[in-house]
Design an enzyme around this catalytic site. Sequence first.
Site, PDB file in Angstrom:
ATOM      1  N   CYS A  82      30.690  26.743  44.311  1.00 59.75           N
ATOM      2  CA  CYS A  82      29.987  27.951  44.758  1.00 59.75           C
ATOM      3  C   CYS A  82      29.582  27.799  46.238  1.00 59.75           C
ATOM      4  CB  CYS A  82      28.807  28.258  43.854  1.00 59.75           C
ATOM      5  SG  CYS A  82      28.166  29.944  44.085  1.00 59.75           S
ATOM      6  N   HIS A 185      31.606  28.940  39.019  1.00 52.24           N
ATOM      7  CA  HIS A 185      30.850  27.803  38.487  1.00 52.24           C
ATOM      8  C   HIS A 185      31.580  27.237  37.269  1.00 52.24           C
ATOM      9  CE1 HIS A 185      26.993  28.074  40.710  1.00 52.24           C
ATOM     10  NE2 HIS A 185      27.308  29.348  40.816  1.00 52.24           N
ATOM     11  N   GLU A 187      30.827  24.731  35.443  1.00 52.24           N
ATOM     12  CA  GLU A 187      29.874  24.305  34.411  1.00 52.24           C
ATOM     13  C   GLU A 187      29.330  25.474  33.607  1.00 52.24           C
ATOM     14  OE1 GLU A 187      27.597  25.141  38.144  1.00 52.24           O
ATOM     15  OE2 GLU A 187      29.458  24.078  37.657  1.00 52.24           O
TER      16      GLU A 187
END
Length: 214
Positions: A82, A185, A187
């Site tokens: 990001c 992202h 995750e």
Amino acid sequence: MTPRVGICDYGVGNLRSVERALRVAGAEPVISGDPDAIVACDGVVLPGVGAFAVAARALQDTGLDGAVREMALRERPVLGICLGHQLLFEASAEGDGGEGLALLPGRVERLSADRGRKVPHMGWNTITIVRPSALLEGIPSGAYMYFVHSYAAVPAPEHTAATAEYGEPMAAAVERGTVMGTQFHPEKSGASGLRVYANFVALCAAPVSARLTG
């Protein structure tokens, strides 16, 4: 051997979610604001949320900018996430801008709000793989990833590994040698995002000759 992956702690990232994802992917995460501790790792993740200029100054103040550059120089895998992805580039149009790490050529520009598009771009979006990428190995075009951002990097075309559409194409992932980044992202992106981390951890564990892919 379990690779040790440094996570840069410079006050502008959600470190624990990245730590959990790396651990699931088979790494030993090392969260640190100490440049020497980061350079001692097999690879490094540069997370980040917030404003480019603030984050760039924080990297400089902690000395982590030099640590990330040193990792790239040593051909150890570097992954920006990001805002961390944006910091891999030379500069940004956000606010006062500030200088990036210049590990990749290009600038960061604000997303267009033309035709009623909402900025920030927030939520799930599909990515299109545009060239072979070690970071995106095994991830198909059309995979959904989670985005939250108002600015996007404009890289050299040859360094773009995947794109996403938000009114117009934008770079979703980049890769040049051992320097990689994702605007999304991983995750927060379910199984496909965990595959990104698994690929990165595998690169951290690999010999240098096997890491140079783009």
